[in-house]
Design a protein around this motif. Structure first.
Motif, PDB file in Angstrom:
ATOM      1  N   GLU A  10       0.827  -1.193   0.000  1.00 46.61           N
ATOM      2  CA  GLU A  10       0.000   0.000   0.000  1.00 46.61           C
ATOM      3  C   GLU A  10       0.870   1.255   0.000  1.00 46.61           C
ATOM      4  OE1 GLU A  10      -3.148   0.764  -0.183  1.00 46.61           O
ATOM      5  OE2 GLU A  10      -3.990  -1.245  -0.261  1.00 46.61           O
ATOM      6  N   ARG A  68      -0.967   7.399   1.393  1.00 44.05           N
ATOM      7  CA  ARG A  68      -2.064   8.198   0.853  1.00 44.05           C
ATOM      8  C   ARG A  68      -2.110   9.603   1.442  1.00 44.05           C
ATOM      9  NH1 ARG A  68      -3.473   5.195  -3.547  1.00 44.05           N
ATOM     10  NH2 ARG A  68      -3.890   3.040  -2.977  1.00 44.05           N
ATOM     11  N   GLY A 120      -3.767   3.351   2.864  1.00 40.27           N
ATOM     12  CA  GLY A 120      -4.979   2.570   2.687  1.00 40.27           C
ATOM     13  C   GLY A 120      -5.696   2.402   4.012  1.00 40.27           C
ATOM     14  N   THR A 121      -5.820   1.162   4.466  1.00 40.54           N
ATOM     15  CA  THR A 121      -6.510   0.902   5.733  1.00 40.54           C
ATOM     16  C   THR A 121      -5.575   0.977   6.929  1.00 40.54           C
ATOM     17  OG1 THR A 121      -6.149  -1.480   5.441  1.00 40.54           O
ATOM     18  CG2 THR A 121      -8.214  -0.571   4.599  1.00 40.54           C
ATOM     19  N   GLU A 122      -4.277   1.113   6.700  1.00 41.80           N
ATOM     20  CA  GLU A 122      -3.302   1.148   7.791  1.00 41.80           C
ATOM     21  C   GLU A 122      -2.880   2.576   8.110  1.00 41.80           C
ATOM     22  OE1 GLU A 122       0.119  -1.285   7.257  1.00 41.80           O
ATOM     23  OE2 GLU A 122      -0.984  -2.907   6.297  1.00 41.80           O
ATOM     24  N   ARG A 123      -2.489   2.766   9.368  1.00 46.90           N
ATOM     25  CA  ARG A 123      -1.890   4.035   9.782  1.00 46.90           C
ATOM     26  C   ARG A 123      -0.611   3.721  10.538  1.00 46.90           C
ATOM     27  NH1 ARG A 123      -5.444   7.936  12.934  1.00 46.90           N
ATOM     28  NH2 ARG A 123      -4.306   9.567  11.816  1.00 46.90           N
ATOM     29  N   SER A 152      -0.842   7.570   6.488  1.00 52.66           N
ATOM     30  CA  SER A 152      -2.017   6.758   6.157  1.00 52.66           C
ATOM     31  C   SER A 152      -1.731   5.972   4.888  1.00 52.66           C
ATOM     32  CB  SER A 152      -3.238   7.653   5.952  1.00 52.66           C
ATOM     33  OG  SER A 152      -3.533   8.364   7.132  1.00 52.66           O
TER      34      SER A 152
END
Length: 232
Positions: free
Chosen positions: A20, A23, A53-56, A51
């Motif tokens: 990923e 973003r 995608g769905t991860e931070r 950030s």
């Protein structure tokens, strides 16, 4: 066969885990442990949040460092199609440095300026010299030395490429950095003020060197809006 399939899957795991791209990036954890006030108050930032995608991913600096900056900047600096993050880090006794971060942490950094409360102000990133690779432009010590610098990310280093004295993009205490990079038809143009905040200076690259050019009288922040810098 099962063992071979498992080995192949494990070999791909590091790539899959970090596929990923970044973003967005934000500073977090405001702190007053470095009371410089270059940007108008004594609060800087102690953490960087990426950030993906769905991860931070959250990275917290040690106590001797802060992010002294208006906002992180995203740019693809290595040409792989995914952005890195450009930030300004300041050390409690050594002043500021430019740094580049990725999903796993810090990738590269310039040397610290060397003195407490000495800062640098980024202008942006683009292919500034026309060689197909991206460079970062910033002004080192915009309140004192006022030197425009170019660096390029090469592996785990930020390599200096060029410098031009007598230019600035920030006044002490201003919460905003002025100027930037204009994507003009003939190539990117860096927009700054002269050292005395009297003239607009448009700097490009020609014949292997920086070419500053007077572009009129400085009348306020609107004078340095990059989109207005291209010749007509």
């Amino acid at each position: 066969m099962r063992g071979g399939a498992l080995a192949a899957l494990l070999a791909l795991w590091p790539f899959a885990a970090h596929a990923e791209p970044i973003r967005a990036a934000d500073y977090a954890a405001p702190t007053d442990r470095y009371p410089h006030g270059a940007l108008g108050d004594d609060l800087e930032w102690g953490a960087l949040v990426l950030s993906l995608g769905t991860e931070r991913h959250r990275f917290t600096l040690p106590d001797e460092l802060v992010f002294e900056d208006t906002a992180p900047r995203l740019a693809d600096l290595d040409g792989d199609g995914a952005p890195e993050v450009i930030v300004v880090e300041s050390h409690i006794s050594q002043g500021a440095r430019l740094a580049v971060w990725g999903p796993e942490g810090r990738i590269a950094a310039t040397a610290f300026i060397g003195t407490r409360f000495r800062w640098l102000a980024p202008l942006g990133a683009a292919d500034l010299d026309g060689d197909g690779r991206v460079e970062i432009a910033y002004v080192e010590t915009p309140h004192l030395g006022r030197t425009l610098r170019f660096v390029r990310l090469e592996g785990d280093r930020l390599v200096p490429l060029a410098a031009q004295p007598g230019l600035t993009n920030h006044r002490f205490g201003d919460p905003q950095i002025q100027g930037g990079i204009a994507p003009c038809p003939g190539g990117p143009v860096i927009v700054t003020a002269d050292a005395g905040w009297q003239r607009i200076i448009r700097t490009g690259w020609q014949d292997g060197r920086l070419t500053p050019e007077d572009a009129g009288r400085y009348t306020g922040p609107d004078s340095l809006v990059p989109q207005r810098a291209c010749k007509r």
